[in-house]
Enzyme design. Structure first.
Site, PDB file in Angstrom:
ATOM      1  N   LYS A  52       0.871  -1.186   0.000  1.00 31.51           N
ATOM      2  CA  LYS A  52       0.000   0.000   0.000  1.00 31.51           C
ATOM      3  C   LYS A  52       0.902   1.228   0.000  1.00 31.51           C
ATOM      4  CE  LYS A  52      -4.023  -2.063   2.054  1.00 31.51           C
ATOM      5  NZ  LYS A  52      -3.466  -3.433   1.919  1.00 31.51           N
ATOM      6  N   ASP A 108      -1.540  -2.188  -4.183  1.00 32.19           N
ATOM      7  CA  ASP A 108      -2.966  -2.210  -3.824  1.00 32.19           C
ATOM      8  C   ASP A 108      -3.578  -0.840  -4.115  1.00 32.19           C
ATOM      9  OD1 ASP A 108      -2.923  -4.799  -2.846  1.00 32.19           O
ATOM     10  OD2 ASP A 108      -2.769  -4.212  -0.743  1.00 32.19           O
ATOM     11  N   MET A 109      -4.899  -0.824  -4.334  1.00 39.19           N
ATOM     12  CA  MET A 109      -5.563   0.470  -4.517  1.00 39.19           C
ATOM     13  C   MET A 109      -6.294   0.834  -3.237  1.00 39.19           C
ATOM     14  SD  MET A 109      -5.785   2.973  -6.500  1.00 39.19           S
ATOM     15  CE  MET A 109      -5.481   2.589  -8.225  1.00 39.19           C
ATOM     16  N   ARG A 163      -5.006  -6.194 -11.164  1.00 39.98           N
ATOM     17  CA  ARG A 163      -6.009  -6.883 -10.338  1.00 39.98           C
ATOM     18  C   ARG A 163      -7.296  -6.082 -10.433  1.00 39.98           C
ATOM     19  NH1 ARG A 163      -4.715  -6.309  -4.416  1.00 39.98           N
ATOM     20  NH2 ARG A 163      -3.262  -8.037  -4.695  1.00 39.98           N
ATOM     21  N   GLY A 169     -13.809  -3.139  -4.892  1.00 39.28           N
ATOM     22  CA  GLY A 169     -13.455  -1.913  -4.162  1.00 39.28           C
ATOM     23  C   GLY A 169     -14.060  -1.958  -2.777  1.00 39.28           C
ATOM     24  N   THR A 218     -12.288 -11.737  -6.703  1.00 36.48           N
ATOM     25  CA  THR A 218     -13.663 -11.701  -6.194  1.00 36.48           C
ATOM     26  C   THR A 218     -14.028 -13.047  -5.581  1.00 36.48           C
ATOM     27  OG1 THR A 218     -15.981 -11.277  -6.777  1.00 36.48           O
ATOM     28  CG2 THR A 218     -14.645 -12.371  -8.446  1.00 36.48           C
ATOM     29  N   HIS A 219     -15.008 -13.012  -4.658  1.00 34.53           N
ATOM     30  CA  HIS A 219     -15.589 -14.257  -4.134  1.00 34.53           C
ATOM     31  C   HIS A 219     -17.041 -14.350  -4.570  1.00 34.53           C
ATOM     32  CE1 HIS A 219     -12.857 -12.241  -1.319  1.00 34.53           C
ATOM     33  NE2 HIS A 219     -12.235 -13.393  -1.311  1.00 34.53           N
ATOM     34  N   ARG A 267      -9.862  -1.664  11.784  1.00 34.88           N
ATOM     35  CA  ARG A 267      -9.992  -0.599  10.787  1.00 34.88           C
ATOM     36  C   ARG A 267     -10.737  -1.110   9.552  1.00 34.88           C
ATOM     37  NH1 ARG A 267      -6.687   1.352   6.713  1.00 34.88           N
ATOM     38  NH2 ARG A 267      -4.990  -0.010   7.337  1.00 34.88           N
ATOM     39  N   GLU A 323     -14.089   0.455   8.201  1.00 35.04           N
ATOM     40  CA  GLU A 323     -14.147   1.080   6.876  1.00 35.04           C
ATOM     41  C   GLU A 323     -15.354   0.580   6.095  1.00 35.04           C
ATOM     42  OE1 GLU A 323      -9.467   1.733   5.936  1.00 35.04           O
ATOM     43  OE2 GLU A 323     -10.441  -0.051   5.193  1.00 35.04           O
TER      44      GLU A 323
HETATM   45  P1  FDA Z   1     -19.035  -9.597  -2.366  1.00 36.94           P
HETATM   46  O1  FDA Z   1     -18.730  -8.498  -1.428  1.00 36.94           O
HETATM   47  O2  FDA Z   1     -20.376  -9.624  -2.981  1.00 36.94           O
HETATM   48  O3  FDA Z   1     -18.754 -10.968  -1.628  1.00 36.94           O
HETATM   49  C1  FDA Z   1     -19.169 -12.229  -2.171  1.00 36.94           C
HETATM   50  C2  FDA Z   1     -19.204 -13.214  -1.010  1.00 36.94           C
HETATM   51  O4  FDA Z   1     -17.873 -13.440  -0.527  1.00 36.94           O
HETATM   52  C3  FDA Z   1     -19.969 -12.677   0.213  1.00 36.94           C
HETATM   53  O5  FDA Z   1     -21.319 -13.001   0.129  1.00 36.94           O
HETATM   54  C4  FDA Z   1     -19.256 -13.336   1.368  1.00 36.94           C
HETATM   55  O6  FDA Z   1     -19.761 -14.646   1.544  1.00 36.94           O
HETATM   56  C5  FDA Z   1     -17.845 -13.488   0.896  1.00 36.94           C
HETATM   57  N1  FDA Z   1     -16.934 -12.421   1.376  1.00 36.94           N
HETATM   58  C6  FDA Z   1     -16.452 -11.392   0.649  1.00 36.94           C
HETATM   59  N2  FDA Z   1     -15.558 -10.672   1.378  1.00 36.94           N
HETATM   60  C7  FDA Z   1     -15.472 -11.263   2.578  1.00 36.94           C
HETATM   61  C8  FDA Z   1     -14.718 -11.019   3.768  1.00 36.94           C
HETATM   62  N3  FDA Z   1     -13.841 -10.019   3.853  1.00 36.94           N
HETATM   63  N4  FDA Z   1     -14.886 -11.852   4.820  1.00 36.94           N
HETATM   64  C9  FDA Z   1     -15.741 -12.895   4.757  1.00 36.94           C
HETATM   65  N5  FDA Z   1     -16.471 -13.187   3.649  1.00 36.94           N
HETATM   66  C10 FDA Z   1     -16.355 -12.390   2.589  1.00 36.94           C
HETATM   67  N6  FDA Z   1     -10.243  -3.754  -2.417  1.00 36.94           N
HETATM   68  C11 FDA Z   1      -9.698  -2.535  -2.642  1.00 36.94           C
HETATM   69  O7  FDA Z   1     -10.383  -1.521  -2.535  1.00 36.94           O
HETATM   70  N7  FDA Z   1      -8.369  -2.429  -2.981  1.00 36.94           N
HETATM   71  C12 FDA Z   1      -7.575  -3.506  -3.145  1.00 36.94           C
HETATM   72  O8  FDA Z   1      -6.392  -3.374  -3.470  1.00 36.94           O
HETATM   73  C13 FDA Z   1      -8.146  -4.797  -2.921  1.00 36.94           C
HETATM   74  N8  FDA Z   1      -7.402  -5.923  -3.053  1.00 36.94           N
HETATM   75  C14 FDA Z   1      -8.010  -7.148  -3.005  1.00 36.94           C
HETATM   76  C15 FDA Z   1      -7.289  -8.308  -3.283  1.00 36.94           C
HETATM   77  C16 FDA Z   1      -7.919  -9.535  -3.347  1.00 36.94           C
HETATM   78  C17 FDA Z   1      -7.119 -10.754  -3.673  1.00 36.94           C
HETATM   79  C18 FDA Z   1      -9.323  -9.628  -3.102  1.00 36.94           C
HETATM   80  C19 FDA Z   1     -10.063 -10.924  -3.208  1.00 36.94           C
HETATM   81  C20 FDA Z   1     -10.033  -8.490  -2.772  1.00 36.94           C
HETATM   82  C21 FDA Z   1      -9.394  -7.257  -2.703  1.00 36.94           C
HETATM   83  N9  FDA Z   1     -10.086  -6.107  -2.362  1.00 36.94           N
HETATM   84  C22 FDA Z   1      -9.500  -4.875  -2.554  1.00 36.94           C
HETATM   85  C23 FDA Z   1     -11.430  -6.209  -1.721  1.00 36.94           C
HETATM   86  C24 FDA Z   1     -12.553  -6.144  -2.740  1.00 36.94           C
HETATM   87  O9  FDA Z   1     -12.617  -4.847  -3.255  1.00 36.94           O
HETATM   88  C25 FDA Z   1     -13.905  -6.502  -2.104  1.00 36.94           C
HETATM   89  O10 FDA Z   1     -14.198  -5.624  -1.067  1.00 36.94           O
HETATM   90  C26 FDA Z   1     -13.992  -7.911  -1.554  1.00 36.94           C
HETATM   91  O11 FDA Z   1     -13.322  -8.826  -2.380  1.00 36.94           O
HETATM   92  C27 FDA Z   1     -15.453  -8.352  -1.455  1.00 36.94           C
HETATM   93  O12 FDA Z   1     -16.051  -8.308  -2.729  1.00 36.94           O
HETATM   94  P2  FDA Z   1     -16.435  -9.594  -3.575  1.00 36.94           P
HETATM   95  O13 FDA Z   1     -16.086  -9.346  -4.996  1.00 36.94           O
HETATM   96  O14 FDA Z   1     -15.845 -10.797  -2.981  1.00 36.94           O
HETATM   97  O15 FDA Z   1     -18.018  -9.631  -3.563  1.00 36.94           O
END
Ligand code: FDA
Length: 310
Positions: free
Chosen positions: A103, A133-134, A182, A186, A224-225, A286, A290
């Site tokens: 970061k 990272d963003m 990546r 967000g 993404t998940h 944090r 956030e």
């Molecule tokens: P969504 O939020 O809809 O989640 C889908 C499902 O995944 C949820 O229903 C839940 O079951 C599960 N889930 C998701 N996040 C979870 C958590 N933290 N704990 C438990 N369960 C969870 N953001 C950013 O602003 N800057 C960045 O540099 C990054 N870098 C980054 C790296 C990687 C490898 C990942 C996977 C994610 C990021 N993120 C990020 C975070 C990203 O922006 C986002 O907030 C999360 O991935 C959650 O979004 P989803 O796409 O998973 O969808």
């Protein structure tokens, strides 16, 4: 049916999420440690080493994140930079299949952009791939500018992150042709003037940005998940006839392991984001503060695991 699914999945920040966040500082540290242990490798480099080795043995790649809180002094940026250099030593020594995620604020961006630039260069000069990272939208321009500057200056092992929630992202994607990017939704809650807030709008924008990046010849980390988006990712790479070396899926340590295992079993690359560090407690609080939605996920996960145990 689709509308119902979207309503259920449309995880607007609920009162429960906010309550979890409000109550969290009152929860004993030991309980927070237990809660966060599946999402954080531990407090020491040895913990990260062990977790990454286990992931590699299971056919998964890793990106290591050194946890740091907001810094106020150059010495703290120096400490984080040194920690990253130690991670890179460990990656070499143990021959780990891992890179690092940094970061820029942790490297000093808000104290002095020149400090962040110098620290980033020191980390990148080791040769291992470095993902920037963003962070929140106050840093987007500075982050992309520094990335473009260093890449033009010969640092070919850098990558950035775009956030589908930001309205500018498809334009940014066009400006990143050929880059290693990546793409995530967000995590920061941004003003509606510059960001989509609606769940389906973010998804739709994610798909548009993904198509733009892949059409621009980028190596994309599809982070993404969200199962629906993972299916869109599979579609997008299949339609373009990409091999599994030309993109990867990315997930956070401890989140939706079942889904990650399926992605790997289907022959895709999967990289796990592995945070570690002494500041795990401050970091956990944090991140939850956030974005209270995450607190809802954690509470949901905990509830499910309690029920499974019965
Ligand atoms: P969504 O939020 O809809 O989640 C889908 C499902 O995944 C949820 O229903 C839940 O079951 C599960 N889930 C998701 N996040 C979870 C958590 N933290 N704990 C438990 N369960 C969870 N953001 C950013 O602003 N800057 C960045 O540099 C990054 N870098 C980054 C790296 C990687 C490898 C990942 C996977 C994610 C990021 N993120 C990020 C975070 C990203 O922006 C986002 O907030 C999360 O991935 C959650 O979004 P989803 O796409 O998973 O969808």
């Amino acid at each position: 049916m689709l509308i119902l699914r979207n309503q259920v999945e449309s995880r607007a920040v609920s009162l429960v999420d906010r309550a979890v966040v409000t109550l969290l500082p009152a929860v004993p540290k030991r309980v927070v440690r237990t809660l966060s242990s599946r999402y954080i490798a531990g407090s020491d480099l040895e913990d990260a080493r062990r977790v990454v080795a286990e992931l590699n043995a299971a056919g998964k790649l890793a990106t290591v994140d050194v946890l740091g809180e907001e810094i106020t002094r150059p010495e703290e940026a120096e400490e984080i930079t040194r920690a990253y250099l130690d991670v890179l030593d460990a990656v070499d020594e143990d021959r780990l299949d891992a890179n690092v995620s940094v970061k820029l604020t942790g490297l000093g961006l808000k104290l002095d952009p020149n400090l962040a630039r110098d620290n980033l260069k020191r980390i990148a000069e080791r040769g291992t791939f470095v993902r920037i990272d963003m962070e929140d939208s106050s840093t987007t321009d500075a982050t992309l500018e520094l990335y473009h500057e260093l890449t033009a200056g010969g640092y070919g092992n850098l990558g950035v992150v775009l956030q589908a929630a930001l309205k500018r992202t498809v334009d940014d994607a066009h400006a990143l042709a050929g880059a290693n990017v990546r793409l995530c939704k967000g995590i920061y809650i941004e003003p509606p003037e510059i960001a989509y807030r609606d769940f389906d709008d973010v998804r739709a924008h994610y798909v548009r940005a993904l198509d733009a990046l892949l059409d621009g010849g980028c190596y994309v980390g599809i982070a993404t998940h969200d199962e629906w988006l993972i299916d869109e990712g599979r579609r997008a790479v299949r339609e373009r006839g990409l091999t599994s070396e030309e993109y990867e899926f990315q997930m956070l340590l401890g989140v939706r392991r079942d889904l990650g295992d399926r992605v790997v079993a289907d022959g895709h690359r999967l990289r796990l984001y592995v945070p570690y560090g002494r500041q795990w407690y401050e970091y956990s609080l944090r991140r939850l503060q956030e974005n209270p939605k995450i607190a809802g996920y954690v509470a949901g996960d905990l509830g499910r695991s309690l029920f499974r145990r019965r």
